[in-house]
Structures are given as structure tokens and as C-alpha cells.
Design an enzyme around this catalytic site. Structure first.
Site, PDB file in Angstrom:
ATOM      1  N   SER A 286     113.036  68.374  -4.139  1.00  0.00           N
ATOM      2  CA  SER A 286     112.064  67.344  -4.371  1.00  0.00           C
ATOM      3  C   SER A 286     111.776  67.320  -5.974  1.00  0.00           C
ATOM      4  O   SER A 286     112.157  68.353  -6.734  1.00  0.00           O
ATOM      5  CB  SER A 286     110.868  67.683  -3.865  1.00  0.00           C
ATOM      6  OG  SER A 286     109.817  68.589  -4.593  1.00  0.00           O
ATOM      7  N   ASP A 287     111.198  66.262  -6.594  1.00  0.00           N
ATOM      8  CA  ASP A 287     110.955  66.478  -7.926  1.00  0.00           C
ATOM      9  C   ASP A 287     109.362  67.080  -7.784  1.00  0.00           C
ATOM     10  O   ASP A 287     108.977  67.518  -6.907  1.00  0.00           O
ATOM     11  CB  ASP A 287     110.614  65.078  -8.548  1.00  0.00           C
ATOM     12  CG  ASP A 287     110.464  65.145 -10.055  1.00  0.00           C
ATOM     13  OD1 ASP A 287     110.476  66.073 -10.526  1.00  0.00           O
ATOM     14  OD2 ASP A 287     110.944  64.147 -10.702  1.00  0.00           O
ATOM     15  N   PHE A 288     109.044  67.658  -9.049  1.00  0.00           N
ATOM     16  CA  PHE A 288     107.609  68.437  -8.999  1.00  0.00           C
ATOM     17  C   PHE A 288     106.556  68.079  -8.449  1.00  0.00           C
ATOM     18  O   PHE A 288     106.000  66.970  -8.742  1.00  0.00           O
ATOM     19  CB  PHE A 288     107.625  68.889 -10.693  1.00  0.00           C
ATOM     20  CG  PHE A 288     106.532  69.746 -11.137  1.00  0.00           C
ATOM     21  CD1 PHE A 288     105.383  69.945 -10.571  1.00  0.00           C
ATOM     22  CD2 PHE A 288     107.167  70.667 -11.823  1.00  0.00           C
ATOM     23  CE1 PHE A 288     104.659  70.942 -10.873  1.00  0.00           C
ATOM     24  CE2 PHE A 288     106.528  71.720 -12.177  1.00  0.00           C
ATOM     25  CZ  PHE A 288     105.047  72.028 -11.726  1.00  0.00           C
ATOM     26  N   GLY A 289     106.220  68.560  -7.376  1.00  0.00           N
ATOM     27  CA  GLY A 289     105.161  68.507  -6.535  1.00  0.00           C
ATOM     28  C   GLY A 289     105.085  67.216  -5.751  1.00  0.00           C
ATOM     29  O   GLY A 289     104.069  66.572  -5.201  1.00  0.00           O
TER      30      GLY A 289
END
Ligand code: BGC
Length: 756
Positions: A286-289
Site C-alpha cells: 500500500s502507499d503510506f497509510g
């Protein structure tokens, strides 16, 4: 159901159903080692592998920060990112492999976007080289340096397609041509992963952000535009397809929503297209968060719902939202996530670790000796300089203002970008040290400092210039025989979270430039920036403009060598420069309109009342220090059938007084198709270096792969038959053309290597 929903549903079904399924959504059986390991893992240990934890950028020594250390010890870190340094990462691998029950080594990721310690020009500048060998070599060096510091996974290349220079992340992109982006994507993956992923100087590449992340609204960061199936298939996806075909082992799911579904939960993108249609076997991070942000997007009710959606859609690794570690155990126990789905994700992560050789030797990359011998090597810096020279674009050069003579006695270097070390490196410069950077001022001193007096004035700052700053700069410039004006953006004005609504030169730099240019000295502007700017006024007044982008460690030297003719400007614009922000989006591969603009403004034709239809500098633009004649393209055959390739030849003659490199670009237009096709699309390029008076021929192939586009029935192929304008010239606005006929052999065939 409305008619629109029915049509959309039918279209989506057609799009997916007609595409052959290259791979299963489920991972295949892995090696015995991986399967044995998987069989021994507890539920918690499996979930821990799916968690990715950020470390600290600063390496303080061989000891781990306690939070990272405890995450590993608790079994809550399958990987870390933002950690580097051979001794430090060795310590981290040691904890994971000797102090946890199963001793599984760590994935260690990092954003290495244009070099690790040796900083190359920013990716947009790299695209301006149109030089795939140089791009691959730069990534090889970046991988070797990062890997010597223990990194085994790099969050690049960024393959987002954008036509909006207000978006700060265009600096990380390849520009406006998806076709060029696909070529760059392949080259960058090859460079990062090398010949074998096991080799201690290779890292796993992670193509990001999948998908549609560049289709912002108004250039606003983290906004999601409405992306049609066609825009997805023709522009957003081809660079990713090329990266996957080149063997990229990781894909990062994007923050943005496509058709209302954010990247990490988008099973059409992640399962149907990426895994089933393209046969991707690697990991999806996933991208950050981004998993937690499903709640903010308003598509998940709570963390459990977010975790369920993300895992089920095909996201394997949770970057920093801790949703998987807090939610998955319950979800599996309650049967809301299948144990087999969890196993598939874990298996893919373990397979990647095995491919990287981490089970055989987790310390292979973390070698302090190799790190000392590899990072920032002189030949790496030379490669960075060579690439910076290739990336700089001569936008304007009235009356051969450039190159300046090396015999000048007094040169003035003026401007807030003349001596900014961090601004020379550019944004997101990994472990680059600004102290290593050669600024323009230092570069000019290196090139002519022994023979000429080099005067310097900052002329204020990037954001503010006072009348006194301007007066001092003018006074200094008045003493010089030639003036170099270093203008542009601060490096932090480009990159993530760096959208701008105005693309003018920041602060009072235009006023500074005007005052200095008014002296009438031979003056060259050198621009440092990460995106196309609106510089029509500057263009009107400055005799010469060199686009240097953010050029990296050796950028100032590269620019100085070009300014004084020791190197030739070779870059070409990978993105159109608008005249005004109001023209955005403006790009070369626009669709035809039924009412095209003519050379003169006419009512009821496309365009604006207050600005013309053309950009300031078109895609592909870039001058040289000589001039070239380029002939009308010739074809070795008037028509091609399915599977055949035609060769396009263009005669080139150097009509100027210096040796120089011509850059011939090839564009196509389908004259007739069931869907209207762009008025021109880049499909090839070639270079030739010629002495004054020298003649030569460049040759470029054109086959089904170059002619293919997303067909209404849902596949990548050329149209069933027809005429194609084949156009060639020095840039997208100066083209000569010939007609090629395409006749498919039998029923229209699928072109396999153009994405979608
Ligand atoms: C960016 C990614 C990056 C990640 C990790 C995110 O904010 O969008 O491109 O890889 O952070 O640093």
C-alpha cells in the site's frame, strides 16, 4: 438502472472478459523452503509479515531505534523502510534472523528516486535525455549504492502519467508521453533489478502508484480525477504494464480512487488487471497509510472493514497504517478474510525474500566494506554529470548567445539558484549529501575560474528580492562581459505535497532578471525547477535560456560545461511548457476536435479568447549549438501487414558550424479509427551526431506494437486497417509526414507489448 450504468457495466464486462487471463489471482505453490516455512507459521507470525514499519532517515550508528527493534522482536515487521547504512541494516537483519522464532529476514525499503548518494537529475530531467541506456545505467548505480547500504527494495520507478505541471510529483514522472514512460519504466526496472535479483547489488523495484495517481484534479496532491477506461488503458496503465513485463517484483497501490475505489481496495485494478490479465506474481504494497485512509475516503466503515477490503482486493503489505496487524487476526477467525487469502499474501512476500537471496544470506547487502567502496564513487559522479548534460534543454538561444567563450575575462553569476546546494540536488534526494553538490557557481568557477574573474550576487532569495538586491546585482552584472542568471524554484516546491497554483517564477525573480537583462549584456538564464513553468515574459526578454531542472550532484558543473561549450545541450522537453496556467492541460497527444484552431484566431474554433492555442515550448523541443536539416520520412515499404515492421528513415544534415547531435522524433496519427485518435503520438526517436556539413540517416521501426491502442471491444491492438500518418522532425510541432498503410493479416491480432 440508468442507461449510463447499463452501458458502463457492459463496457466494463467487455473490457475484462475479452482479455486473456495470463495468471491466476492466487499465488502458485512456491519453493519447498517457502511452503515449509508457511506451514510452520502461526496466524500472528503471518500477519506480522504483512506489516511495513518506517524507521528513521538518519543513521546514527549500528544500533536500532528501539521502536523498530521492538517491532521486529514482537514479530510485527515483515519489512522496514527509511532505514539504510550497512552496519545499521546488518544489525536489523541480525535481530530478525537470530532473535525471532522463525528467523525470517526483513525487506528493507527506501525511496531512491534519482540516486542514493550519487544524485542523478530528477526523473523528469532523466526523461528529457530520451536515453534509455543512460537511464538504466543511472538506476544500476543507484541500486548498487543503496544495496551496499543494506537496502533490498526501492520504491521506484514512479510511473504516474500526468499532464498537469501544477502537480508537484511531475518531477518524479517521465512526462506526458505514456509511450515514453513505458520505455523508461522498462529501463528503470532493468537497472534496479539487474541481471539477478539475488546479486548483492540488485534491489527489487516497486512500480508506483497503481494506478491513475497522476490524473489529479487541478494538479492538487492526493486528489483523484475521473479516469475513463480509455484514459486508463491508453495512458495510465501502459507504463505499469511495461514495468511488469520487465519483471518488476513489486507494485505500490495508489492513494487515489479510480471510479470511486481507492487503489488499495481496487480489486479491478489489483486482481483483475494486474494479477489475472498481466500475470503479475510479485507483491503489492500500500502507499503510506493508505489502508486506514479508506475510512477517510468514506468507503470503509472502520479499520476492520478497511483491512478486509484491502487484503481481499490484493494488497499484500500495509505501509504504516497498522490496520493489518490490528485487524487481520479477528477477520480471519471470523471468516471475513479467508486463511488462504492471507497465505497467498504471505507466500508472495516470502517468495520475494527468497528471490532476493535473503534466506541464503541476509547480510549480503549490508557490507560496510562494499558500502565504503561503492557509495559516491568518482565514476558514479561522472555518470551523474554525463546524464545531467544530456538532460538539459536549450529552450532559447537568440543570435547564438551560447555557448559563451572560455576566453571571457569577467563573468557574472547572479541569482538565488546559483549556489544552492540542496536545490542543485533536487527534492527527495535519498541519502544525497548537499555538501557533495557542485552548484552552478562552483561549476562556472571550475570551468573558467583559472582564466576569468567570476563575480557572484544572489540577487535576493527564491521568494524575495529587495530593490537593494536588484541594484547590487545590476551593478555587478555591469562589470561583466557575460551574465549567467540562475533562476527557478526551491527544490521543495516540487515533489510530494508540492502542488502549485501558479507556475510563474517564484518571488521577484522576474524583476531581477528584467533589470539584469536590460543591461544588454550577453545573458543566459539557467532554470532550476521540477516542472514546466510559465515563463513567457522571460522568454520574450532573455537572449538565451537553458533548462537545467534539478540536476543532481554534478548538475552545476554540467550546466557550466554546456554554457561554455565544453558539452552540447542534448535534452528535449518531455512535457509541454504552457504559456499560462489557464492552458493546462496542454500536451502534444491531444484529441482532434471538430472545430480545430487555425493559425489565426477565428470564432467558433477551439481555444481561448485571451491566449493562443499553442504552448510556449512544445513537447520534444530542444535546441542545439548547431542547426540541422531533417528530410521527409521515408518508408522501406508502403504498407505493413499484421506482424510486420516498417523502417522509417530520415535524412539529417548538419547545416551549422559546430559538431552536434540531432534528435529525430517519430510521431503517428491514425487517420481513421472507430474512436478518434490523438493528432500525434510519440512512437520513436533516434539520435545522430554529425560534424558541420555532415549527412546521415536515422532509422526507426514501426510495427503493430507502435500502432496499437485500446480497442472499444477491450484489447490492445491496431485498428482493423487503415492509413497512418508517420511524422518525423526535431520536435512535436515541426514535423514532415508520409503515409503508412496497415492491413492486418487475418482477424485483428493482439499486440502483446504495449500495455493494457
Ligand atoms: C509516497 C510514496 C512513497 C511512500 C514511502 C508516500 O507518501 O506517496 O511514493 O514511496 O510515501 O515513503
Amino acid at each position: 438502472m440508468t442507461l449510463r450504468t447499463i452501458v458502463c457495466a457492459a463496457l466494463a464486462a467487455a473490457v475484462l472478459a475479452t482479455v486473456p487471463l495470463a495468471g491466476s489471482a492466487h499465488a502458485q505453490q512456491a519453493s519447498k523452503r517457502v511452503e515449509d516455512l508457511l506451514a510452520r507459521m502461526t496466524l500472528e507470525e503471518k500477519i506480522g509479515q504483512l506489516n511495513l514499519v518506517s524507521g528513521h532517515h538518519a543513521v546514527t550508528g549500528p544500533y536500532t531505534r528501539s521502536d523498530v527493534r521492538s517491532a521486529i522482536l514482537k514479530g510485527e515487521a515483515g519489512g522496514l523502510f527509511n532505514v539504510y547504512g550497512a552496519a545499521y541494516t546488518r544489525g536489523l537483519q541480525e535481530i530478525a534472523t537470530t532473535q525471532t522464532r522463525l528467523g525470517i529476514p526483513l525487506l528493507l525499503g527506501f525511496d531512491v528516486l534519482h540516486g542514493y548518494r550519487t544524485i542523478f537529475p530528477v526523473p523528469l530531467a532523466q526523461a528529457a535525455t530520451f536515453d534509455m541506456a543512460a537511464i538504466e545505467q543511472a538506476e544500476r548505480i543507484a541500486a548498487a549504492e543503496a544495496a551496499a547500504a543494506g537496502v533490498n527494495w526501492i520504491f521506484a520507478p514512479m510511473l504516474d502519467h500526468s499532464r498537469d505541471p501544477r502537480w508537484g510529483r511531475v518531477v518524479e514522472s517521465f512526462g506526458e508521453s505514456a509511450w515514453l514512460g513505458a520505455r523508461i519504466g522498462e529501463a528503470r526496472v532493468r537497472g534496479l533489478q539487474g541481471r539477478s535479483l539475488k546479486s548483492p547489488d540488485s534491489v527489487a523495484a516497486c512500480a508506483k502508484h497503481f494506478a491513475g495517481n497522476g490524473a489529479t484534479e487541478g494538479g492538487r496532491e492526493y486528489s483523484g480525477g475521473d479516469v475513463s477506461v480509455r484514459a486508463m488503458r491508453d495512458q495510465q496503465l501502459p507504463p505499469f504494464k511495461a514495468a511488469v513485463d520487465a519483471g518488476a517484483r513489486c507494485v505500490m497501490a495508489a492513494f487515489n480512487a479510480v471510479d470511486g475505489i481507492p487503489g488499495v481496495a481496487n480489486d479491478t485494478l489489483l486482481r483483475d488487471i494486474l494479477r489475472r490479465e498481466w500475470g503479475f506474481k510479485g507483491v503489492v504494497v500500500s502507499d503510506f497509510g493508505a489502508i486506514e485512509e479508506l475510512i477517510v475516503h468514506g468507503v470503509a466503515e472502520n479499520p476492520a472493514d478497511a483491512g478486509r477490503q484491502a487484503l481481499r482486493a490484493g494488497t499484500d503489505i500495509d505501509m504504516e497504517s497498522r490496520t493489518f496487524v490490528t485487524q487481520l487476526a479477528t477477520l480471519v477467525r471470523e471468516g471475513k478474510v479467508l486463511a488462504s487469502e492471507l497465505d497467498d499474501a504471505v507466500r508472495r512476500i516470502l517468495v520475494l525474500k527468497e528471490e532476493l537471496g535473503l534466506f541464503d544470506d541476509p547480510y549480503a547487502r549490508s557490507s560496510p566494506e562494499r558500502e565504503a567502496a561503492t557509495v559516491g564513487r568518482p565514476d558514479h559522479f561522472q555518470a551523474a554529470r554525463a546524464m545531467a548534460e544530456k538532460s538539459m534543454v536549450l529552450l532559447k538561444n537568440d543570435r547564438n548567445t551560447l555557448p559563451f567563450s572560455t576566453k571571457l575575462q569577467r563573468v557574472a553569476v547572479i541569482g538565488p539558484l546559483a549556489d544552492g546546494k540542496a536545490d542543485t540536488l533536487g527534492p527527495w534526494a535519498a541519502n544525497g549529501n548537499p555538501e557533495d553538490a557542485t552548484t552552478l557557481l562552483a561549476g562556472v568557477r571550475r570551468v573558467v575560474g583559472d582564466t576569468a574573474e567570476v563575480l557572484y550576487a544572489s540577487g535576493g532569495t527564491i521568494d524575495r528580492t529587495s530593490p537593494a538586491d536588484i541594484a547590487a546585482a545590476v551593478k555587478l552584472a555591469a562589470r561583466a562581459e557575460a551574465v549567467i542568471l540562475a533562476l527557478g524554484e526551491r527544490s521543495t516546491m516540487s515533489g510530494e505535497s508540492a502542488s502549485r497554483a501558479s507556475l510563474d517564477l517564484p518571488g521577484d525573480q522576474l524583476a531581477l532578471a528584467r533589470a539584469v537583462i536590460a543591461l544588454g549584456k550577453p545573458t543566459a538564464v539557467v532554470l532550476f525547477n521540477g516542472r514546466p513553468l510559465t515563463i513567457e515574459d522571460l522568454d520574450r526578454e532573455a537572449p538565451a535560456i537553458l533548462e537545467a531542472w534539478f540536476p543532481g550532484s554534478e548538475g552545476g558543473l554540467a550546466a557550466a560545461r554546456i554554457l561554455f561549450g565544453l558539452a552540447e545541450p542534448q535534452g528535449r522537453l518531455p512535457m509541454t511548457f504552457p504559456r499560462s496556467v489557464g492552458q493546462i492541460p496542454i500536451y502534444h497527444d491531444e484529441r482532434p476536435t471538430g472545430r480545430p484552431a487555425g493559425p489565426q484566431p477565428k470564432p467558433y474554433t477551439t481555444g481561448y479568447q485571451d491566449v493562443g492555442p499553442t504552448p510556449l515550448y512544445p513537447f520534444g523541443h530542444g535546441l542545439t549549438y548547431t542547426t540541422f536539416f531533417m528530410g521527409t520520412p521515408r518508408l522501406d515499404r508502403p504498407a505493413i501487414a499484421g506482424g510486420e515492421t516498417a523502417t522509417v528513415s530520415v535524412d539529417v544534415m548538419n547545416t551549422g558550424a559546430r559538431t552536434g547531435t540531432a534528435h529525430v522524433q517519430l510521431y503517428i496519427r491514425h487517420r481513421l479509427a472507430r474512436v478518434s485518435r490523438p493528432v500525434k503520438e510519440l512512437r520513436g526517436f533516434a539520435r545522430i551526431t554529425l560534424p558541420p556539413g555532415g549527412v546521415g540517416v536515422v532509422k526507426m521501426p514501426i510495427g503493430e506494437a507502435e500502432l496499437a491502442f485500446w480497442q472499444p471491444e477491450g484489447r490492445m491492438a491496431p485498428p482493423s486497417s487503415g492509413k497512418i500518418d508517420v511524422m518525423a522532425g526535431p520536435d512535436s510541432a515541426t514535423l514532415k509526414s508520409i503515409i503508412l498503410e496497415y492491413r492486418p493479416a487475418g482477424p485483428a491480432r493482439q499486440a502483446s507489448n504495449t500495455g493494457g
